[in-house]
Design an enzyme around this catalytic site. Structure first.
Site, PDB file in Angstrom:
ATOM      1  N   SER A 241      23.973  11.488  94.011  1.00  0.00           N
ATOM      2  CA  SER A 241      22.907  12.173  93.549  1.00  0.00           C
ATOM      3  C   SER A 241      22.569  13.237  94.555  1.00  0.00           C
ATOM      4  O   SER A 241      22.101  14.593  94.294  1.00  0.00           O
ATOM      5  CB  SER A 241      21.504  11.399  93.220  1.00  0.00           C
ATOM      6  OG  SER A 241      21.424  10.674  94.409  1.00  0.00           O
ATOM      7  N   HIS A 271      26.106   4.246  90.174  1.00  0.00           N
ATOM      8  CA  HIS A 271      25.162   4.894  91.283  1.00  0.00           C
ATOM      9  C   HIS A 271      23.798   4.221  90.810  1.00  0.00           C
ATOM     10  O   HIS A 271      23.634   3.037  90.552  1.00  0.00           O
ATOM     11  CB  HIS A 271      25.344   6.354  91.331  1.00  0.00           C
ATOM     12  CG  HIS A 271      24.370   6.830  92.228  1.00  0.00           C
ATOM     13  ND1 HIS A 271      23.956   6.230  93.631  1.00  0.00           N
ATOM     14  CD2 HIS A 271      23.764   8.403  92.395  1.00  0.00           C
ATOM     15  CE1 HIS A 271      23.282   7.316  94.185  1.00  0.00           C
ATOM     16  NE2 HIS A 271      23.109   8.360  93.589  1.00  0.00           N
ATOM     17  N   HIS A 318      29.317  -1.530  98.037  1.00  0.00           N
ATOM     18  CA  HIS A 318      28.911  -0.028  98.329  1.00  0.00           C
ATOM     19  C   HIS A 318      30.177   0.702  99.184  1.00  0.00           C
ATOM     20  O   HIS A 318      30.978   0.045  99.598  1.00  0.00           O
ATOM     21  CB  HIS A 318      27.742  -0.080  99.212  1.00  0.00           C
ATOM     22  CG  HIS A 318      26.955   1.238  99.394  1.00  0.00           C
ATOM     23  ND1 HIS A 318      27.385   2.116 100.344  1.00  0.00           N
ATOM     24  CD2 HIS A 318      25.644   1.264  98.788  1.00  0.00           C
ATOM     25  CE1 HIS A 318      26.309   3.032  99.989  1.00  0.00           C
ATOM     26  NE2 HIS A 318      25.599   2.809  99.345  1.00  0.00           N
ATOM     27  N   ARG A 327      17.741  -2.089 102.146  1.00  0.00           N
ATOM     28  CA  ARG A 327      16.617  -1.816 100.988  1.00  0.00           C
ATOM     29  C   ARG A 327      16.594  -3.085 100.095  1.00  0.00           C
ATOM     30  O   ARG A 327      15.531  -3.354  99.720  1.00  0.00           O
ATOM     31  CB  ARG A 327      17.068  -0.648 100.345  1.00  0.00           C
ATOM     32  CG  ARG A 327      17.174   0.688 100.989  1.00  0.00           C
ATOM     33  CD  ARG A 327      17.797   1.799 100.354  1.00  0.00           C
ATOM     34  NE  ARG A 327      19.161   1.480 100.013  1.00  0.00           N
ATOM     35  CZ  ARG A 327      19.894   2.259  99.144  1.00  0.00           C
ATOM     36  NH1 ARG A 327      19.513   3.398  98.738  1.00  0.00           N
ATOM     37  NH2 ARG A 327      21.017   1.921  98.894  1.00  0.00           N
ATOM     38  N   ASP A 373      19.757  -1.982  94.385  1.00  0.00           N
ATOM     39  CA  ASP A 373      19.762  -2.190  93.003  1.00  0.00           C
ATOM     40  C   ASP A 373      19.777  -3.669  92.521  1.00  0.00           C
ATOM     41  O   ASP A 373      19.225  -4.122  91.423  1.00  0.00           O
ATOM     42  CB  ASP A 373      20.865  -1.313  91.998  1.00  0.00           C
ATOM     43  CG  ASP A 373      20.812   0.158  92.207  1.00  0.00           C
ATOM     44  OD1 ASP A 373      19.807   0.522  92.374  1.00  0.00           O
ATOM     45  OD2 ASP A 373      21.908   0.650  92.439  1.00  0.00           O
TER      46      ASP A 373
HETATM   47  N1  CMX Z   1      32.365  -5.957  91.421  1.00  0.00           N
HETATM   48  C1  CMX Z   1      33.266  -6.176  90.948  1.00  0.00           C
HETATM   49  N2  CMX Z   1      34.528  -5.352  91.547  1.00  0.00           N
HETATM   50  C2  CMX Z   1      34.069  -4.550  92.465  1.00  0.00           C
HETATM   51  C3  CMX Z   1      32.581  -4.557  92.947  1.00  0.00           C
HETATM   52  C4  CMX Z   1      31.709  -5.221  92.192  1.00  0.00           C
HETATM   53  N3  CMX Z   1      30.465  -5.002  92.755  1.00  0.00           N
HETATM   54  N4  CMX Z   1      32.520  -3.450  94.133  1.00  0.00           N
HETATM   55  C5  CMX Z   1      33.819  -3.060  94.217  1.00  0.00           C
HETATM   56  N5  CMX Z   1      34.577  -3.648  93.396  1.00  0.00           N
HETATM   57  C6  CMX Z   1      36.011  -3.226  93.473  1.00  0.00           C
HETATM   58  C7  CMX Z   1      36.237  -1.849  92.975  1.00  0.00           C
HETATM   59  O1  CMX Z   1      36.109  -1.477  91.659  1.00  0.00           O
HETATM   60  C8  CMX Z   1      37.643  -1.513  93.188  1.00  0.00           C
HETATM   61  O2  CMX Z   1      38.548  -2.153  92.425  1.00  0.00           O
HETATM   62  P1  CMX Z   1      39.941  -1.302  91.976  1.00  0.00           P
HETATM   63  O3  CMX Z   1      40.733  -1.307  93.387  1.00  0.00           O
HETATM   64  O4  CMX Z   1      40.485  -2.378  91.043  1.00  0.00           O
HETATM   65  O5  CMX Z   1      39.620   0.167  91.308  1.00  0.00           O
HETATM   66  C9  CMX Z   1      37.727  -2.547  94.684  1.00  0.00           C
HETATM   67  O6  CMX Z   1      36.796  -3.358  94.409  1.00  0.00           O
HETATM   68  C10 CMX Z   1      37.488  -1.758  95.916  1.00  0.00           C
HETATM   69  O7  CMX Z   1      36.236  -1.018  95.866  1.00  0.00           O
HETATM   70  P2  CMX Z   1      35.574  -0.716  97.280  1.00  0.00           P
HETATM   71  O8  CMX Z   1      36.512   0.191  97.982  1.00  0.00           O
HETATM   72  O9  CMX Z   1      34.899  -1.778  97.777  1.00  0.00           O
HETATM   73  O10 CMX Z   1      34.174   0.155  96.619  1.00  0.00           O
HETATM   74  P3  CMX Z   1      33.960   1.638  96.408  1.00  0.00           P
HETATM   75  O11 CMX Z   1      33.878   2.494  97.192  1.00  0.00           O
HETATM   76  O12 CMX Z   1      35.301   2.290  95.342  1.00  0.00           O
HETATM   77  O13 CMX Z   1      33.059   1.631  95.224  1.00  0.00           O
HETATM   78  C11 CMX Z   1      30.542   1.032  94.247  1.00  0.00           C
HETATM   79  C12 CMX Z   1      31.788   1.261  95.484  1.00  0.00           C
HETATM   80  C13 CMX Z   1      29.122   0.853  94.599  1.00  0.00           C
HETATM   81  C14 CMX Z   1      30.821   1.954  93.107  1.00  0.00           C
HETATM   82  C15 CMX Z   1      31.293  -0.412  93.859  1.00  0.00           C
HETATM   83  O14 CMX Z   1      31.090  -1.252  94.757  1.00  0.00           O
HETATM   84  C16 CMX Z   1      30.489  -0.948  92.479  1.00  0.00           C
HETATM   85  O15 CMX Z   1      30.962  -0.495  91.510  1.00  0.00           O
HETATM   86  N6  CMX Z   1      29.568  -1.644  92.562  1.00  0.00           N
HETATM   87  C17 CMX Z   1      28.789  -2.122  91.346  1.00  0.00           C
HETATM   88  C18 CMX Z   1      27.917  -0.951  90.936  1.00  0.00           C
HETATM   89  C19 CMX Z   1      26.675  -0.911  91.809  1.00  0.00           C
HETATM   90  O16 CMX Z   1      26.060  -1.870  92.134  1.00  0.00           O
HETATM   91  N7  CMX Z   1      26.473   0.307  92.152  1.00  0.00           N
HETATM   92  C20 CMX Z   1      25.139   0.830  92.647  1.00  0.00           C
HETATM   93  C21 CMX Z   1      25.468   1.179  94.431  1.00  0.00           C
HETATM   94  C22 CMX Z   1      24.248   1.627  95.161  1.00  0.00           C
HETATM   95  C23 CMX Z   1      23.811   2.834  94.533  1.00  0.00           C
HETATM   96  O17 CMX Z   1      24.446   4.063  94.368  1.00  0.00           O
HETATM   97  O18 CMX Z   1      22.619   2.937  93.825  1.00  0.00           O
END
Ligand code: CMX
Length: 441
Positions: A241, A271, A318, A327, A373
């Site tokens: 964002s 996000h 994250h 937070r 979140d």
């Molecule tokens: N549940 C399951 N798998 C997860 C995970 C979770 N909460 N967090 C990361 N992973 C997975 C990723 O999908 C990725 O899998 P692949 O290699 O198969 O694609 C792997 O672990 C590595 O990811 P990462 O390097 O640890 O995390 P990223 O930087 O790529 O992604 C984020 C970060 C937030 C998108 C991810 O942790 C996620 O999807 N979390 C759940 C959604 C969420 O809570 N988002 C809110 C974030 C805060 C905000 O912006 O408001």
């Protein structure tokens, strides 16, 4: 509120001059190197922009102008009888880098109440949407409809000196922040409360008025809003964002256009939409188990099922953080103080104990800890706001404080059009084979 604008101008002139000198003396110094994997994997760890208002540390979490959340809870002015910071104070800090006095904050509250003028076509535009439209879509449409008020767009069309951009971006940002609670609350009342709009109370602070506009009058919810609107405001510049708002602003799109763009990014489930996904996921778990008090074993099984279905566990992980999000901790403290026995809150705490070891066990998740979140929805449910599809709008109203303050800085510092280089996979393959040079000499 000329005082705040003048103070900002003084600070901005100072920093602009300082940056000019730094670039002259050190402009060719290198910060880091870019690896091929970073180009393919979401640009993680590439430092690529200046964003003045906050800075994220992977282990310590967010610092707003150098202050942690607990520090701000101590140092920022509070409402009479309240114990949470007023979001106005946080905005003042983000904009100027200085802690405001109570008088500064009171003045800002009054200024925003005065600027809160929404033309009738904004409501008519919202009313044209089907009532079931997702609240984030309605929110963005409301912001876009308000763009007719942009002073920056008007002045730019008339022709202004680039040195004056910041001044109109400042005015637009202040006007937009002032109007956001009413637009956001209109969406809530329209979708969930039969369209019964509540009028603003100009004597209330910005957060309290938002709670009032939504229809929640108790002190507990009001305090929650003040805290919520403060802690969700900013998370340095690279998150979707903030980065989107920043990028669109670099094209000199006015603050309404930039903010609406940023909000479309916030509406993604990886996000900001994760806050609705967390509560949706808990409600679904409760339904499938037939209990609102699942055991740790039941939660663990449900988490494993979620992962086996190829889904993420919302609220965990994250892109930058590597520890529990402060937070999350701030909200946990709020819950310990106001609702320690709440069943939904207790489920969130049990999930906090259960999820990290499971995610760690996958061996690929870089951060198994909860983010902002994971907790917010449970606090809202406690006060009776169960319409989880609305939650990201609350996040959005707060995020305006950070991304718009940062946008004013960007124009005051004269940051240019943002335009990084991209490559194709074919380019990369040929470059690896020594056939083609992707980057110029
Ligand atoms: N549940 C399951 N798998 C997860 C995970 C979770 N909460 N967090 C990361 N992973 C997975 C990723 O999908 C990725 O899998 P692949 O290699 O198969 O694609 C792997 O672990 C590595 O990811 P990462 O390097 O640890 O995390 P990223 O930087 O790529 O992604 C984020 C970060 C937030 C998108 C991810 O942790 C996620 O999807 N979390 C759940 C959604 C969420 O809570 N988002 C809110 C974030 C805060 C905000 O912006 O408001």
């Amino acid at each position: 509120m000329e005082k705040l604008k003048n103070l900002f101008k003084q600070k901005a002139d100072q920093l602009a001059a300082q940056n000019k000198d730094i670039l002259k003396a050190h402009g060719t110094k290198k910060i880091g190197e870019v690896q091929l994997s970073q180009i393919f994997q979401g640009m993680r760890g590439i430092t690529g922009m200046v964003y003045e208002t906050s800075l994220l540390d992977a282990n310590e979490g967010i610092r707003f102008r150098g202050f942690t959340i607990p520090e701000l809870q101590q140092k920022l002015p509070k409402a009479k009888g309240g114990s949470e910071p007023l979001p106005e104070g946080l905005f003042y800090l983000l904009l100027t880098g200085e802690l405001p006095t109570e008088a500064d904050v009171a003045e800002l509250s009054k200024d925003w109440a005065k600027r809160n003028k929404i033309p009738s076509h904004v409501y008519k535009t919202l009313d044209a949407l089907p009532v079931e439209t997702h609240p984030m879509t309605q929110f963005v449409v409301g912001v876009m409809a308000l763009q007719t008020q942009s002073q920056f767009a008007k002045k730019y069309a008339e022709g202004i000196n680039k040195k004056e951009y910041w001044s109109y971006v400042y005015e637009d940002s202040m006007d937009l922040i002032a109007c956001l609670p009413e637009i956001a609350a209109y969406v809530y009342r329209r979708k969930y409360k039969g369209g019964k709009k509540i009028d603003s109370n100009p004597n209330l602070d910005w957060g309290a008025n938002f709670a009032h506009l939504l229809g929640f009058e108790g002190e507990g919810f009001t305090e929650l809003m003040r805290m919520y609107l403060t802690i969700h405001s900013d998370h340095e510049g690279g998150n979707v964002s903030a980065h989107t708002t920043h990028l669109v602003g670099s094209a000199l799109s006015d603050p309404y256009l930039c903010f609406a763009a940023g909000m479309n990014g916030l509406a993604g489930p990886l996000h900001g939409l994760a806050n609705q996904e967390v509560i949706k996921w808990i409600f679904e778990m409760q339904k499938s188990l037939g209990s609102d008090n699942p055991s740790s074993e039941q939660i663990a099984d449900y988490v494993k099922k979620t992962l086996a279905d190829g889904k993420v566990v919302p609220g965990y992980g994250h892109a930058v953080l590597r520890k529990t999000d402060p937070r999350f901790s701030a909200q946990q403290e709020f819950a310990k103080k106001h609702m320690p026995k709440d069943p939904m809150v207790n489920t969130v705490w049990k999930i906090f104990e259960t999820v990290p070891p499971i995610l760690q066990g996958l061996g690929k998740v870089k951060n198994p800890w909860p983010n902002v979140d994971a907790h917010s929805g449970a606090l809202l449910v406690h006060y009776g706001m169960k319409e989880f599809e609305y939650y990201t709008v609350l996040f959005g109203v707060s995020r305006a404080l950070g991304v718009l303050a940062a946008g004013i800085w960007s124009r005051a510092l004269g940051l240019p059009l943002e335009r990084p280089k991209s490559v194709t996979s074919k380019n990369v393959t040929e470059w690896l084979e020594g056939k083609e040079q992707i980057w110029g000499d």
